[in-house]
Design a protein around this motif. Structure first.
Motif, short mmCIF file in Angstrom:
data_model
loop_
_atom_site.label_atom_id
_atom_site.label_comp_id
_atom_site.label_asym_id
_atom_site.label_seq_id
_atom_site.Cartn_x
_atom_site.Cartn_y
_atom_site.Cartn_z
N TYR A 113 89.05 14.27 0.63
CA TYR A 113 87.99 14.21 1.64
C TYR A 113 88.54 14.10 3.06
CZ TYR A 113 85.12 13.12 -2.45
OH TYR A 113 84.49 13.16 -3.67
N VAL A 114 89.81 13.74 3.19
CA VAL A 114 90.40 13.59 4.52
C VAL A 114 91.55 14.58 4.75
CG1 VAL A 114 89.72 11.18 4.73
CG2 VAL A 114 91.95 11.74 3.74
N THR A 115 91.65 15.56 3.86
CA THR A 115 92.66 16.61 4.05
C THR A 115 92.01 18.00 4.01
OG1 THR A 115 93.19 16.49 1.68
CG2 THR A 115 94.62 15.27 3.20
N GLY A 116 90.71 18.04 4.28
CA GLY A 116 90.02 19.31 4.41
C GLY A 116 89.71 20.03 3.12
N LYS A 117 89.81 19.36 1.98
CA LYS A 117 89.66 20.03 0.69
C LYS A 117 88.29 19.86 0.04
CE LYS A 117 94.60 19.53 -0.33
NZ LYS A 117 95.59 18.91 -1.24
N ARG A 118 87.58 18.81 0.38
CA ARG A 118 86.36 18.50 -0.37
C ARG A 118 85.35 17.82 0.53
NH1 ARG A 118 86.37 15.03 -6.05
NH2 ARG A 118 84.23 15.51 -6.68
N ASP A 119 84.06 18.19 0.37
CA ASP A 119 82.97 17.57 1.11
C ASP A 119 82.40 16.38 0.33
OD1 ASP A 119 83.36 19.79 2.64
OD2 ASP A 119 81.31 20.54 2.50
N SER A 136 69.94 10.76 7.34
CA SER A 136 71.21 10.84 6.63
C SER A 136 71.59 12.25 6.15
CB SER A 136 71.22 9.87 5.45
OG SER A 136 70.26 10.21 4.47
N PRO A 137 70.64 13.13 5.79
CA PRO A 137 71.07 14.48 5.41
C PRO A 137 71.76 15.24 6.55
CG PRO A 137 68.86 14.06 4.60
CD PRO A 137 69.20 12.94 5.54
N PHE A 138 71.57 14.76 7.77
CA PHE A 138 72.17 15.43 8.92
C PHE A 138 73.47 14.75 9.37
CE2 PHE A 138 67.55 15.94 9.05
CZ PHE A 138 67.45 17.32 9.01
N PHE A 139 73.83 13.62 8.73
CA PHE A 139 75.10 12.98 9.06
C PHE A 139 76.25 13.86 8.59
CE2 PHE A 139 73.16 8.44 8.70
CZ PHE A 139 72.56 8.62 9.94
N PRO A 140 77.37 13.87 9.30
CA PRO A 140 78.50 14.72 8.90
C PRO A 140 79.04 14.35 7.53
CG PRO A 140 78.78 13.90 11.14
CD PRO A 140 77.62 13.15 10.54
N THR A 141 79.24 15.35 6.68
CA THR A 141 79.88 15.15 5.38
C THR A 141 81.06 16.10 5.19
OG1 THR A 141 78.31 16.71 4.36
CG2 THR A 141 77.75 14.36 4.28
N ASP A 142 81.30 16.98 6.15
CA ASP A 142 82.41 17.92 6.03
C ASP A 142 83.73 17.16 5.97
OD1 ASP A 142 80.52 19.88 6.31
OD2 ASP A 142 80.94 20.24 8.43
N PRO A 143 84.69 17.69 5.22
CA PRO A 143 85.99 17.02 5.15
C PRO A 143 86.72 17.09 6.48
CG PRO A 143 86.11 19.17 4.08
CD PRO A 143 84.66 18.93 4.43
N ILE A 167 94.98 -4.77 -2.03
CA ILE A 167 93.92 -3.78 -2.15
C ILE A 167 93.08 -4.07 -3.38
CG2 ILE A 167 93.52 -1.37 -2.87
CD1 ILE A 167 93.85 -1.53 0.04
N VAL A 168 91.76 -4.00 -3.24
CA VAL A 168 90.85 -4.05 -4.38
C VAL A 168 90.11 -2.73 -4.40
CG1 VAL A 168 88.96 -5.29 -5.48
CG2 VAL A 168 90.56 -6.54 -4.01
N HIS A 169 90.34 -1.93 -5.43
CA HIS A 169 89.63 -0.65 -5.55
C HIS A 169 88.18 -0.95 -5.86
CE1 HIS A 169 89.06 3.40 -7.83
NE2 HIS A 169 88.63 3.48 -6.58
N THR A 170 87.28 -0.55 -4.96
CA THR A 170 85.86 -0.86 -5.10
C THR A 170 85.04 0.44 -5.02
OG1 THR A 170 85.94 -1.44 -2.73
CG2 THR A 170 85.91 -3.24 -4.31
N PRO A 171 85.13 1.28 -6.05
CA PRO A 171 84.42 2.56 -6.02
C PRO A 171 82.92 2.38 -6.15
CG PRO A 171 85.36 2.19 -8.19
CD PRO A 171 85.84 1.06 -7.31
N GLY A 172 82.21 3.48 -5.93
CA GLY A 172 80.75 3.48 -6.02
C GLY A 172 80.16 4.10 -4.78
N HIS A 173 80.43 3.49 -3.63
CA HIS A 173 80.00 4.09 -2.37
C HIS A 173 80.72 5.41 -2.18
CE1 HIS A 173 78.22 4.20 1.56
NE2 HIS A 173 79.39 4.17 2.17
N THR A 174 82.01 5.43 -2.45
CA THR A 174 82.81 6.65 -2.58
C THR A 174 83.78 6.42 -3.72
OG1 THR A 174 84.62 6.02 -1.09
CG2 THR A 174 82.69 7.06 -0.07
#
Length: 278
Positions: A113-119, A136-143, A167-174
């Protein structure tokens, strides 16, 4: 520690770009970039400090100003660490990394998501709760493409340049969302795993009413993981928490509300029409 509650600071501090960090602990401060917080880990007189998250785009100059007021000029961070890659946390990352010539770290599951590969998925306006949800549908989601600067975080939970933190991996939001925890004083930087303002509501954001809430609903797409992450953070029994949105919280108020959120996550955090979706 100073307790942060609505009414202690003027609106100019929170909403007009007053470029000065607010100290939470001697080695921990935060600065609000319109809708999201950035965090400084390090004492004022240190040259060994780290920036957590980078706010929205076009805030690099204000973040630099806040940094210079806290740490002095010509004292860049050792690194930038991103809790996740949403626009309101990475918007100024490239300009800051370029300005300071420092590396950026993020969880391996966020790298695409931060190397231009995935939205990221588009924001979900159906979750309700106010203006931010509708927008929120208009918030940027482009990588974004931070390829020149970004590195994956170590898989063993350690943090570059931060020996006392884990670090605590806390997935869900992303998928690769992370939180940071310091065991000796139970200090938590939660990112958007949970927050202390109802982010869906523009009025709540404006007045900064303090209350523990689940992650921003319009950008959360895996609620099962989000619930597990909140339960994991509650089990750490944090004494102080800085979140990606809202003011810091501490003590009994934090403990009680975070435990309540963990115990009743589906009812308190998950939109009604999402509760039976797996």
């Amino acid at each position: 520690m100073e307790t942060f509650e609505h009414g202690e600071h003027s609106n100019d501090d929170w909403h007009m770009g007053h470029a000065e960090a607010e100290e939470v602990l001697p080695d921990l401060a935060f600065y609000r970039t319109l809708i999201a917080n950035v965090v400084f880990i390090g004492n004022k007189d240190t040259k060994d400090w780290v920036l957590i998250d980078c706010g929205i785009a076009h805030y690099s100059k204000r973040i630099i100003e806040a940094v210079e007021k806290r740490f002095g000029q010509d004292n860049p961070p050792r690194a930038i660490l991103l809790t996740h890659g949403h626009f309101d946390h990475v918007g100024s990352a490239k300009k800051l990394a370029h300005h300071w010539e420092v590396p950026i770290y993020i969880h391996p599951l966020e790298m695409d998501y931060v190397t231009g590969k995935r939205d990221y998925p588009v924001g979900d306006a159906t979750v309700g709760g106010g203006l931010f949800s509708l927008l929120s549908p208009f918030f940027p989601t482009d990588p974004v493409d931070l390829s020149k600067y970004v590195h994956p975080l170590p898989e063993d939970g350690t943090l570059p340049f931060l020996e006392d933190w884990r670090i605590v991996h806390t997935p869900g939001h992303t998928p690769g969302h992370v939180s940071l925890f310091r065991k000796q004083d139970r200090t938590l930087i939660a990112g958007d795993a949970f927050i202390t303002v109802q982010q869906e509501s523009s009025m709540a954001v404006f007045i900064q009413h303090q209350h523990v809430h689940g992650p921003p609903a319009y950008f959360t797409h895996n609620w099962d993981d989000a619930e597990k992450s909140v339960k994991a953070l509650a089990a750490l029994n944090p004494g102080v928490a800085i979140t990606g949105h809202g003011l810091p919280m501490e003590g009994e108020l934090l403990t009680t509300q975070l435990e309540e959120l963990a115990k009743n996550f589906k009812e308190l955090a998950v939109p009604k029409h999402k509760r039976n979706i797996h």
